[in-house]
Design an enzyme around this catalytic site. Structure first.
Site, PDB file in Angstrom:
ATOM      1  CE1 TYR A 136      -8.275  -7.455  -4.000  1.00 51.43           C
ATOM      2  CE2 TYR A 136      -9.338  -6.054  -5.623  1.00 51.43           C
ATOM      3  CZ  TYR A 136      -8.204  -6.458  -4.962  1.00 51.43           C
ATOM      4  OH  TYR A 136      -6.999  -5.867  -5.244  1.00 51.43           O
TER       5      TYR A 136
ATOM      6  NE  ARG B  50      -7.285  -2.040 -11.332  1.00 49.29           N
ATOM      7  CZ  ARG B  50      -6.280  -1.207 -11.594  1.00 49.29           C
ATOM      8  NH1 ARG B  50      -5.254  -1.634 -12.310  1.00 49.29           N
ATOM      9  NH2 ARG B  50      -6.304   0.031 -11.144  1.00 49.29           N
TER      10      ARG B  50
ATOM     11  CG  ASN C 205      -2.068  -0.961   1.122  1.00 52.90           C
ATOM     12  OD1 ASN C 205      -2.340  -1.499   0.047  1.00 52.90           O
ATOM     13  ND2 ASN C 205      -2.743  -1.193   2.221  1.00 52.90           N
TER      14      ASN C 205
ATOM     15  NE  ARG D 144     -10.511  -0.616   0.814  1.00 52.94           N
ATOM     16  CZ  ARG D 144     -10.514  -0.675  -0.506  1.00 52.94           C
ATOM     17  NH1 ARG D 144     -11.260  -1.561  -1.120  1.00 52.94           N
ATOM     18  NH2 ARG D 144      -9.808   0.168  -1.219  1.00 52.94           N
TER      19      ARG D 144
ATOM     20  CG  HIS E  15     -13.441  -3.773  -4.621  1.00 55.01           C
ATOM     21  ND1 HIS E  15     -14.021  -4.023  -5.842  1.00 55.01           N
ATOM     22  CD2 HIS E  15     -12.503  -2.823  -4.836  1.00 55.01           C
ATOM     23  CE1 HIS E  15     -13.454  -3.264  -6.768  1.00 55.01           C
ATOM     24  NE2 HIS E  15     -12.531  -2.533  -6.187  1.00 55.01           N
TER      25      HIS E  15
ATOM     26  CG  HIS F 185     -13.890   2.022 -12.647  1.00 56.61           C
ATOM     27  ND1 HIS F 185     -14.661   2.026 -11.508  1.00 56.61           N
ATOM     28  CD2 HIS F 185     -12.766   1.345 -12.321  1.00 56.61           C
ATOM     29  CE1 HIS F 185     -14.025   1.401 -10.537  1.00 56.61           C
ATOM     30  NE2 HIS F 185     -12.883   0.967 -10.994  1.00 56.61           N
TER      31      HIS F 185
ATOM     32  NE  ARG G 250      -2.768   5.665 -10.848  1.00 62.16           N
ATOM     33  CZ  ARG G 250      -2.525   6.951 -11.199  1.00 62.16           C
ATOM     34  NH1 ARG G 250      -1.341   7.272 -11.681  1.00 62.16           N
ATOM     35  NH2 ARG G 250      -3.458   7.867 -11.057  1.00 62.16           N
TER      36      ARG G 250
END
Length: 745
Positions: free
Chosen positions: A506, A413, A62, A602, A630, A473, A443
């Site tokens: 997730y 992704r 992170n 979160r 998530h 997205h 990214r």
């Protein structure tokens, strides 16, 4: 004389009241508080040792991304406009100073925990990192042999000097900086304590009264040799790290030279580099240039062994043009990602949590097609407690189903060996009309997405590289199928990526449906994106950046007005980040009106809960547990006619204004009940739940009074999934099912 009636004091409308200037929390500091909560998991003595090691590795990972993107971005902002203020009122310089100070505090805590707690306890459990200087002869002999056979031929040193450019070192890779005593016969420029303007010098230099000349070299360790190297052990695991092995044998790279010092170091480069799309003639070429720019970008952090001399630190700082703020002395191994490897070791099950295996959904019959299952009614899956397989299976079945005409999907992704991408290519090769929006600007996944896009194009997939100026997205897949009653659209809407690997760790939700209205909206949305056109009015879906912000603010304001009219009003939401100032202000005004607001955020939360007169009715919690939270789930009481949504978007300006996102209503009552139950479950957690204070700090909730049972939301959600499939199996065992003869058509 008649009494004069007293005037009735009318309640002020919060929509008209000014809000205080200090109502926002700095985003960067808010993120660091999130990473502190992850670090607290590593410090939790109730967790097994390797789980704690894994959480420590997560904090390191992170931090790497935070430094690359957020600190990198602040440094770029500083160069453009140092006096720019954020929503919390801090200048860029103040943010950099505050973030740097907080980061260093947390890094110190990371390594204190590793050095003083986890490593000794792991050693007691027979998982031990070996110091070669104090190891026995047998261990050193095996380690040295491993160096000779597997390491020395792979790695190469590179001499450094002022008259040649500093080598291009890989960001986040571990390197060794070697300081050598310069030979009197050497020509060219050497480095000395006067060159580097050192205020202190070595004892030898002090005794001589003049500068001591050094030469430097660097040894990049690369990624081809494993970082963990096992050495002989009577039981358990004993290992050395690659950098320790090379440092122990470093003289072999410099025969006849005197090695004065060998220091591990690691650099972090600025990754906050975005494509200027107006100047990019071709998006793929432009993204490849971005990847190259990141490889060459400025260094924003230098981590190095804490025992490094002032000479070496000054040399590295000068070569990379760094300030003291960018320097991180580390008392321990650089790059904590090796702890992920430790966590995955076989044979140490007692040091890990018992795995929670994803369960089948009882409403999905493996004997029938996904199309037949979805046609019976909408399905809500809660991952990773329930398997992600049905989504993969739906697309794989669509690829070979002769009645499927088209597949349309957004890919943000994916996994390295994505079965979904393989199915899309298989469908195209079979002549189906397959369209995929592949977001090349995701990214750190740009390279993989470019590769997938090219392979899909070669297979005949129509590939669209997103929208100029926006990131796509949204999580949606549309399958168009010809059936006896006509064309039917089967859809998946989700909160997570089409990645079967991360779907195991997730926490996300999936909606599978063939609802006509949702199908019409999804098709309109998809065609608007692929056709780069102005989308038509959607019936039930909301999409960013067109209508999602307006819809969200409208729902919050409607709840506020109902409360002012004396109706019950409630907002419950689960998102990953809450940063958008308009949304926060709308929530403040709703709270001033008396709306009960419960938020499960979160990560970053820039809203201050529990402030008198501003946010007294707002509660903010954060769950940090085994799985990464998530999912985005949003509930409005709506006068008793509940509104429930899932979304790909967090409540951030980037999601609402600069990304293509979807806000999806959940209409099926069974799905709504399951989703709302899931959402409310988190607020009962008293084990891994953190409550946010108005200061921006968090306090961990506990079971409270003696005798109260613990409640762990993620464990409860997994138990529900296990119980649901157990009941389904039990029901099938008590139901007589006959074998019917097969009749030819």
């Amino acid at each position: 004389m008649a009494k004069k009636k007293s005037a009735v004091k009318k309640k002020a409308n919060p929509l008209d009241l000014p809000l205080p200037d200090d109502r926002f929390i700095n985003r960067e500091l808010g993120w660091l508080e999130f990473n502190e909560r992850v670090l607290d998991q590593a410090a939790d003595a109730s967790l097994p040792l390797l789980e704690r090691a894994k959480f420590l590795a997560i904090t390191g990972s992170n931090f790497d991304e935070f430094v690359m993107v957020r600190i990198g971005g602040l440094k770029l902002q500083f160069e453009r406009n140092a006096m720019l203020h954020d929503a919390a009122g801090l200048t860029v310089s103040q943010q950099i100073n505050a973030v740097s100070s907080r980061c260093k505090e947390m890094v110190d805590r990371q390594y204190q925990l590793l050095r003083d707690v986890l490593e000794p306890q792991l050693a007691d459990a027979d998982v031990c990192r070996v110091n070669l200087d104090s190891a026995n002869d047998r261990v050193r002999e095996v380690a040295d042999r491993r160096f000779q056979t597997d390491v020395s031929a792979v790695l190469s040193p590179q001499a450094l000097s002022h008259d040649r450019p500093f080598p291009l070192l890989q960001g986040l890779g571990v390197h060794l900086c070697v300081r050598l005593r310069a030979e009197p016969t050497e020509t060219g420029k050497q480095f000395d304590d006067e060159d580097l303007e050192q205020s202190s010098a070595s004892d030898e230099t002090q005794s001589k009264g003049d500068g001591e000349a050094w030469q430097y070299a660097v040894i990049p360790l690369g990624r081809t040799v494993p970082r963990l190297i096992p050495v002989p052990a009577d039981r358990g695991l004993r290992y050395v790290l690659l950098e320790d092995l090379v440092m122990h044998n470093v003289e072999e790279y410099f025969p006849g030279r005197e090695v004065m010092e060998c220091v591990p170091f690691r650099i972090t480069r600025n990754a906050d580099i975005e494509l200027q799309e107006d100047g990019a003639a071709d998006l793929v070429d432009g993204m490849e240039e971005i990847l190259e720019s990141r490889r060459l970008s400025r260094v924003v952090r230098l981590e190095y062994g804490a025992t490094a001399s002032d000479f070496t630190v000054a040399f590295l700082s000068e070569m990379m043009q760094l300030t003291n703020q960018d320097l991180y002395p580390i008392d321990g191994p650089l790059d904590l990602s090796y702890l992920f490897t430790l966590h995955g070791l076989e044979g140490f099950d007692s040091l890990r949590e018992q795995p929670w295996l994803p369960q089948a959904n009882p409403h999905i019959d493996p004997a029938e097609t996904m199309f037949a299952t979805i046609a019976k009614g909408d399905l809500m899956l809660v991952h990773p407690y329930e398997r992600f397989d049905p989504i993969v299976r739906l697309i794989e079945e669509a690829a070979v189903d002769p009645d499927v005409l088209a597949i349309k999907q957004v890919l943000y992704r994916t996994s390295k060996r994505s079965p979904i991408v393989a199915a899309l290519m298989r469908a195209a090769e079979r002549g189906k009309y397959v369209s995929a929006i592949v977001e090349l600007k995701a990214r750190f996944d740009e390279a993989r997405n470019i590769e997938w896009a090219r392979e899909m194009e070669q297979a005949g997939v129509q590939v669209i590289y997103g929208i100029r100026g926006l990131k796509t997205h949204a999580k949606v897949c549309i399958i168009v199928r010809r059936e006896p009653q006509g064309i039917v659209r089967y859809m998946h809407f989700g909160t997570g990526n089409y990645n079967e690997a991360t779907a195991k760790i997730y926490s996300d939700v999936s909606l599978l449906t063939c609802n006509d209205t949702l199908g019409a909206d999804a098709t309109t949305f998809f065609n608007a994106v692929t056709g780069a056109s102005q989308p038509q009015q959607l019936q039930v879906l909301s999409a960013a950046p067109m209508t999602l912000r307006k819809r969200l603010l409208g729902l919050i304001e409607a709840e506020t007005k109902r409360c002012l009219e004396g109706q019950k009003a409630e907002i419950v939401a689960k998102v990953n980040s809450l940063v958008d100032t308009q949304v926060i202000d709308a929530l403040y005004r709703a709270s001033q009106a008396g709306v009960r607001i419960r938020l499960n955020v979160r990560g970053v939360c820039c809203l201050r809960p529990g402030v008198k007169g501003l946010s007294e009715s707002i509660e903010v919690i954060s769950i940090v547990d085994r799985f990464l939270e998530h999912a985005r789930i949003i509930y409005f009481r709506h006068g008793g006619d509940d509104e429930l949504f899932i979304s790909s978007a967090d409540w951030m300006p980037r999601n609402l204004d600069r990304r293509v996102e979807l806000f999806v209503p959940v209409q099926d009552q069974t799905c709504r009940d399951k989703l709302l139950s899931t959402l409310r479950t988190y607020f009962k957690d008293n084990t891994n739940c953190w409550r946010m204070l108005s200061t921006g700090m968090y306090e961990r909730t506990t079971p409270g009074k003696i005798g109260k049972e613990t409640f762990q939301a993620q464990r409860v959600l997994h138990s529900r999934a296990v119980e649901a499939i157990r009941k389904a199996k039990q029901s099938r065992r008590t139901t007589f099912e006959t074998h019917e003869p097969k009749h030819e058509k």
